[in-house]
Design a protein around this motif. Structure first.
Motif, short mmCIF file in Angstrom:
data_model
loop_
_atom_site.label_atom_id
_atom_site.label_comp_id
_atom_site.label_asym_id
_atom_site.label_seq_id
_atom_site.Cartn_x
_atom_site.Cartn_y
_atom_site.Cartn_z
N GLY A 11 0.84 -1.20 0.00
CA GLY A 11 0.00 0.00 0.00
C GLY A 11 0.87 1.25 0.00
O GLY A 11 2.10 1.15 -0.18
N SER A 44 -10.40 1.59 -0.98
CA SER A 44 -10.87 2.62 -0.03
C SER A 44 -10.61 4.03 -0.53
O SER A 44 -11.51 4.68 -1.07
CB SER A 44 -10.22 2.39 1.34
N SER A 48 -13.12 6.17 -3.26
CA SER A 48 -13.94 7.22 -2.64
C SER A 48 -13.62 8.58 -3.23
O SER A 48 -14.50 9.41 -3.44
CB SER A 48 -13.78 7.23 -1.12
N GLY A 97 2.79 -12.29 -2.63
CA GLY A 97 2.46 -13.31 -1.64
C GLY A 97 2.17 -12.71 -0.28
O GLY A 97 2.27 -11.50 -0.08
N ASP A 257 -4.11 -4.56 10.53
CA ASP A 257 -4.19 -5.93 9.99
C ASP A 257 -2.93 -6.69 10.41
O ASP A 257 -1.98 -6.81 9.65
CB ASP A 257 -4.29 -5.85 8.46
N MET A 298 -5.61 6.73 11.14
CA MET A 298 -5.24 6.01 9.93
C MET A 298 -5.48 6.86 8.69
O MET A 298 -6.58 6.88 8.14
CB MET A 298 -6.02 4.70 9.85
N ASN A 301 -1.38 10.30 4.34
CA ASN A 301 -0.22 11.20 4.42
C ASN A 301 0.61 10.89 5.67
O ASN A 301 1.84 10.98 5.66
CB ASN A 301 -0.63 12.68 4.36
C1 LIG Z 1 -13.07 4.89 2.47
C2 LIG Z 1 -11.72 5.43 2.87
C3 LIG Z 1 -11.26 6.60 2.33
C4 LIG Z 1 -10.01 7.09 2.68
N1 LIG Z 1 -9.61 8.27 2.15
C5 LIG Z 1 -8.43 8.81 2.53
C6 LIG Z 1 -8.00 10.06 2.01
O1 LIG Z 1 -8.68 10.69 1.20
N2 LIG Z 1 -6.80 10.54 2.41
C7 LIG Z 1 -6.02 9.87 3.31
O2 LIG Z 1 -4.94 10.38 3.66
N3 LIG Z 1 -6.40 8.67 3.81
C8 LIG Z 1 -7.58 8.13 3.45
N4 LIG Z 1 -7.96 6.92 3.95
C9 LIG Z 1 -7.03 6.16 4.78
C10 LIG Z 1 -5.98 5.47 3.89
O3 LIG Z 1 -6.63 4.70 2.93
C11 LIG Z 1 -5.03 4.63 4.73
O4 LIG Z 1 -4.48 5.40 5.76
C12 LIG Z 1 -3.94 4.06 3.83
O5 LIG Z 1 -4.48 3.13 2.95
C13 LIG Z 1 -2.84 3.41 4.68
O6 LIG Z 1 -1.89 2.84 3.84
P1 LIG Z 1 -1.16 1.47 4.25
O7 LIG Z 1 -0.11 1.26 3.21
O8 LIG Z 1 -0.76 1.55 5.67
O9 LIG Z 1 -2.27 0.35 4.16
P2 LIG Z 1 -3.15 -0.30 2.98
O10 LIG Z 1 -3.59 0.69 1.98
O11 LIG Z 1 -4.22 -1.06 3.72
O12 LIG Z 1 -2.18 -1.33 2.26
C14 LIG Z 1 -1.65 -2.43 2.94
C15 LIG Z 1 -1.40 -3.56 1.98
O13 LIG Z 1 -0.67 -4.59 2.64
C16 LIG Z 1 -1.22 -5.83 2.31
N5 LIG Z 1 -0.88 -6.81 3.35
C17 LIG Z 1 -1.39 -6.92 4.60
N6 LIG Z 1 -0.83 -7.93 5.26
C18 LIG Z 1 0.06 -8.50 4.40
C19 LIG Z 1 0.92 -9.61 4.51
N7 LIG Z 1 0.98 -10.32 5.64
N8 LIG Z 1 1.70 -9.93 3.44
C20 LIG Z 1 1.63 -9.20 2.29
N9 LIG Z 1 0.81 -8.14 2.14
C21 LIG Z 1 0.03 -7.80 3.19
C22 LIG Z 1 -2.71 -5.55 2.21
O14 LIG Z 1 -3.39 -6.56 1.49
C23 LIG Z 1 -2.68 -4.23 1.47
O15 LIG Z 1 -2.59 -4.43 0.09
C24 LIG Z 1 -9.22 6.39 3.60
C25 LIG Z 1 -9.67 5.19 4.17
C26 LIG Z 1 -10.92 4.71 3.82
C27 LIG Z 1 -11.40 3.42 4.42
#
Ligand SMILES: Cc1cc2nc3c(=O)[nH]c(=O)nc-3n(C[C@H](O)[C@H](O)[C@H](O)COP(=O)(O)OP(=O)(O)OC[C@H]3O[C@@H](n4cnc5c(N)ncnc54)[C@H](O)[C@@H]3O)c2cc1C
Length: 438
Positions: A11, A44, A48, A97, A257, A298, A301
């Motif tokens: 992500g 997400s 949106s 994976g 998660d 969460m 940015n």
């Molecule tokens: C509806 C909605 C709208 C949002 N809009 C905004 C916005 O406009 N602006 C903003 O700043 N934030 C927004 N957010 C929040 C933002 O989406 C999150 O903060 C952001 O996605 C966090 O990024 P991340 O990389 O931590 O996690 P994620 O985007 O959840 O990505 C994590 C990835 O890791 C993978 N993963 C998990 N465990 C494993 C594993 N064991 N092995 C391999 N892969 C794994 C998951 O499948 C996923 O693909 C929104 C959230 C929601 C729900």
């Protein structure tokens, strides 16, 4: 390239961590269980935001849900390609994976399709696995009449009416969206109110504006269940109220998660949450956690900022510690709401100006002139900038100079001396600062 960093999750946080570590000259392997971009891209944030962009043009181009879904797909694919190219250019190895800890320095990576496992050893591991929605058993989406944000990318038709549960940023955005698109909305918000993480003026102003546009706001109501009928659903509350509509939309929170990571194998507590220090190190110093995986708030940015800090720290590059007070929190409704840093606290002073102080608001619509406001908070003794709150079109952009000032330890004088392009929303920070120093 002797040091090897493994990143779990593709992500925004995982990609940023991988890019930052590779730029610092470290060998990086990124493990992603779904296509690059993560939940933000596919389920997400991005879907949106495409819906909101379509809603903004609704008066000119009426929203056609299938066309919006196609635009979501195209945008997500384009962004995914761009991310993949950026990683490839820096020679980051991407492994498809699911990762789980085998030890503090090794991951078992199991292919999603093949189910074959391989061992990946690394000096440092950065957990960036994101978050998943949290639903109590009695409030679960079924993808048909009871949906959650991740179904926004599959909404082929709009209902005539909807009950939205939740007063956080996502609840606010979807209430605004549905209302804008002509859906009759009942909005069920708990006792904590609208936008509980922000200054009270933010949530109160947005709630009042949306109620003024016809949203039926039911404040102080805790949803406890859902009753399903043939052609409708009813959201039931602790107080015995029932709100019936064609669709229920649940935006009631997320959790890191972490459950599939076998954290105990790495010596980490398996309690559903990880504590991190200012460099995002967990209790095992060679394991970092960033983004949603590191806990609330969460937002992307914040996830990106944490990811860069963790990656640079792990790579041995210089980097300043993470500062929560530089994170801009934004709600992309119309009007937009955004906040950064501290607004209330001992010794803090606040100055508030209407958006109309700047020429830009006069070029927008009448509502903007009447309601938009910008607030700047600063330390009365040191005059250092402490925080900002904005309510109106492009509020989140208006706070960018304030976030930067906080990061730099800048004073109100510094902001007052900087003149942004005229007329722009970026002027508001300087205008407020000049008012503050008189
Ligand atoms: C509806 C909605 C709208 C949002 N809009 C905004 C916005 O406009 N602006 C903003 O700043 N934030 C927004 N957010 C929040 C933002 O989406 C999150 O903060 C952001 O996605 C966090 O990024 P991340 O990389 O931590 O996690 P994620 O985007 O959840 O990505 C994590 C990835 O890791 C993978 N993963 C998990 N465990 C494993 C594993 N064991 N092995 C391999 N892969 C794994 C998951 O499948 C996923 O693909 C929104 C959230 C929601 C729900």
């Amino acid at each position: 390239l002797t040091h090897h960093i493994a990143v779990i999750g593709g992500g925004p946080a995982g990609i940023e961590a991988a890019l930052a570590a590779a730029r610092a000259g470290v060998r990086v392997t990124l493990v992603a269980e779904e296509a690059l971009g993560g939940r933000a891209n596919w389920h997400s944030l991005l879907p949106s935001k495409v819906w909101l962009a379509a809603a903004a043009q609704h008066q000119l181009v009426p929203v056609d849900p299938p066309a919006v879904l196609e635009r979501i797909r195209r945008t997500a694919v384009r962004w995914n390609t761009q991310q993949a190219e950026a990683l490839q250019a820096l020679r980051v190895t991407v492994l498809e994976g699911r990762a789980a800890f085998a030890s503090a320095h090794a991951l078992t990576v199991t292919g999603s399709d093949t189910q074959e496992s391989q061992l990946l050893e690394a000096d440092t591991i950065i957990i960036a696995g994101g978050s998943v929605p949290r639903f109590p058993p009695e409030l679960r989406p079924d993808g048909k009449r009871v949906i959650a944000p991740r179904f926004a990318g599959k909404l082929t038709t709009l209902p005539t009416d909807a009950v939205v549960v939740g007063g956080g940023a996502t609840g606010c955005e979807f209430v605004y969206l549905f209302n804008r698109l002509g859906v009759q909305v009942t909005w069920v918000v708990g006792p904590e109110g609208v936008l509980p993480g922000m200054a009270p003026a933010a949530g109160q102003s947005l709630a009042a504006t949306l109620a003024g546009r016809g949203v039926d706001l039911r404040m102080g109501q805790v949803a406890t269940g859902i009753e399903r009928a043939e052609d409708a659903v009813s959201v039931v509350t602790a107080g015995g109220e029932q709100y019936r509509a064609a669709l229920a939309f649940l935006a009631i929170g997320r959790r890191p998660d972490l459950s599939r990571l076998a954290l105990a194998a790495a010596g980490l507590p398996d309690t559903g949450r990880l504590s991190v220090d200012e460099y995002l190190r967990t209790s095992v110093p060679t394991i970092y956690a960033v983004g949603d995986a590191a806990g609330a708030p969460m937002i992307a940015n914040r996830a990106l900022a944490q990811a860069r800090i963790a990656a640079r720290h792990a790579s041995g590059a210089t980097v300043a510690p993470f500062r929560e007070d530089t994170v801009i929190h934004a709600v992309y409704s119309d009007p937009e709401v955004a906040q950064v840093g501290q607004l209330i606290g001992p010794g803090l002073r606040n100055v508030r100006i209407p958006f109309a102080t700047g020429l830009k608001a006069h070029l927008a619509d009448e509502a903007e002139l009447a309601t938009g406001f910008f607030e700047l908070a600063y330390d009365g003794a040191t005059m250092r900038v402490a925080g900002g709150l904005a309510y109106g079109a492009h509020a989140a952009d208006a706070l960018a100079p304030v976030a930067f000032a906080i990061q730099m330890g800048a004073c109100v004088d510094d902001l007052a001396a900087s003149y942004a392009a005229y007329p722009t929303i970026s002027e508001l920070a300087g205008l407020a600062a000049r008012k503050a120093i008189g």
